[in-house]
Design a protein around this motif. Structure first.
Motif, PDB file in Angstrom:
ATOM      1  N   GLY A   1      56.840  97.662  40.921  1.00  0.00           N
ATOM      2  CA  GLY A   1      56.757  96.231  41.151  1.00  0.00           C
ATOM      3  C   GLY A   1      57.713  95.397  40.335  1.00  0.00           C
ATOM      4  O   GLY A   1      58.048  94.277  40.724  1.00  0.00           O
TER       5      GLY A   1
ATOM      6  N   ALA B   1      52.572 100.087  40.019  1.00  0.00           N
ATOM      7  CA  ALA B   1      52.527  98.651  39.770  1.00  0.00           C
ATOM      8  C   ALA B   1      51.363  98.344  38.828  1.00  0.00           C
ATOM      9  O   ALA B   1      50.396  99.111  38.742  1.00  0.00           O
ATOM     10  CB  ALA B   1      52.383  97.869  41.074  1.00  0.00           C
ATOM     11  N   GLY B   2      51.496  97.221  38.131  1.00  0.00           N
ATOM     12  CA  GLY B   2      50.438  96.805  37.213  1.00  0.00           C
ATOM     13  C   GLY B   2      49.769  95.540  37.707  1.00  0.00           C
ATOM     14  O   GLY B   2      50.085  95.020  38.771  1.00  0.00           O
ATOM     15  N   ALA B   3      48.806  95.057  36.908  1.00  0.00           N
ATOM     16  CA  ALA B   3      48.039  93.839  37.197  1.00  0.00           C
ATOM     17  C   ALA B   3      47.335  93.952  38.561  1.00  0.00           C
ATOM     18  O   ALA B   3      46.773  94.993  38.876  1.00  0.00           O
ATOM     19  CB  ALA B   3      48.947  92.611  37.111  1.00  0.00           C
TER      20      ALA B   3
HETATM   21  C1  RP5 Z   1      53.303  93.795  38.592  1.00  0.00           C
HETATM   22  O1  RP5 Z   1      53.178  92.841  37.598  1.00  0.00           O
HETATM   23  C2  RP5 Z   1      54.405  94.706  38.140  1.00  0.00           C
HETATM   24  O2  RP5 Z   1      54.261  95.982  38.702  1.00  0.00           O
HETATM   25  C3  RP5 Z   1      54.251  94.723  36.646  1.00  0.00           C
HETATM   26  O3  RP5 Z   1      53.498  95.835  36.207  1.00  0.00           O
HETATM   27  C4  RP5 Z   1      53.475  93.434  36.359  1.00  0.00           C
HETATM   28  C5  RP5 Z   1      54.237  92.456  35.484  1.00  0.00           C
HETATM   29  O4  RP5 Z   1      55.519  92.240  35.995  1.00  0.00           O
HETATM   30  P1  RP5 Z   1      56.611  91.438  35.119  1.00  0.00           P
HETATM   31  O5  RP5 Z   1      56.054  90.077  34.863  1.00  0.00           O
HETATM   32  O6  RP5 Z   1      56.813  92.217  33.851  1.00  0.00           O
HETATM   33  O7  RP5 Z   1      57.867  91.413  35.964  1.00  0.00           O
HETATM   34  O8  RP5 Z   1      53.604  93.222  39.818  1.00  0.00           O
END
Ligand code: RP5
Length: 169
Positions: free
Chosen positions: A7, A62-64
């Motif tokens: 992401g 991906a995170g969050a």
């Molecule tokens: C997610 O939001 C992404 O996969 C990442 O892990 C998280 C934060 O993204 P950034 O703000 O560091 O670009 O969509």
């Protein structure tokens, strides 16, 4: 060829482990920054064209509020392996729940939080079902892992706790 998508570039240090492990298994890969939220059209197009481009599986990290693996899975019938990532205020539990709780009909194989290495090994296992060469390399990789763990135990028996930890630094 295995596709790796993530992401954000902030995910790269974690997804790099998937690329490294695929390399160890002799599997070609490509890696892309594609977001379900920030670049939804590009993520969708990538997934929709993946099979035609010759990809065999897609690893999506991906995170969050992680919707990338699910969105990719919604646009391809290739195996999609999701890697929920830590780093948010909720420590990856948010991404884990988003990735693992797919609705019936659109599956994602969800790995552990930050489990990028296992995503690569799982992709290899999927390919190994129909590819004897990949199967042999995966078996060899696992034999090497077993040997490494056994030799660590042997060294611990020889050195004892303090010396073992000292030489590990
Ligand atoms: C997610 O939001 C992404 O996969 C990442 O892990 C998280 C934060 O993204 P950034 O703000 O560091 O670009 O969509």
């Amino acid at each position: 060829m295995i596709g790796i998508v993530m992401g954000s570039d902030s995910d790269l240090p974690k997804l790099r482990q998937a690329a490294e492990t695929l390399g160890e298994l002799g599997l070609p890969w490509e890696i892309r920054i594609l977001s379900a939220h920030r670049t939804p059209a590009a993520a969708m197009a990538y997934a929709a064209g993946a099979r035609e481009r010759g990809l065999k599986a897609i690893i999506a990290g991906a995170g969050a509020a992680a919707h990338l693996a699910g969105v990719v899975a919604a646009h391809t019938s290739l195996p999609v392996i999701g890697v929920p990532l830590s780093g948010s205020a909720l420590g990856g539990v948010d991404a884990l729940h988003s990735t693992v709780m797919m609705p019936p009909g659109i599956p994602v194989a969800c790995m552990a939080v930050d489990g990028a290495r296992n995503a690569a090994l799982f992709a290899a296992a999927v390919l190994a079902v129909a590819d004897a060469g990949v199967h042999e390399r995966l078996e060899a990789w696992r034999r090497a892992q077993t040997e490494a763990a056994l030799s660590k135990d042997q060294r611990l028996q020889e050195l004892g706790i303090d010396a073992y930890l000292q030489q590990k630094r």
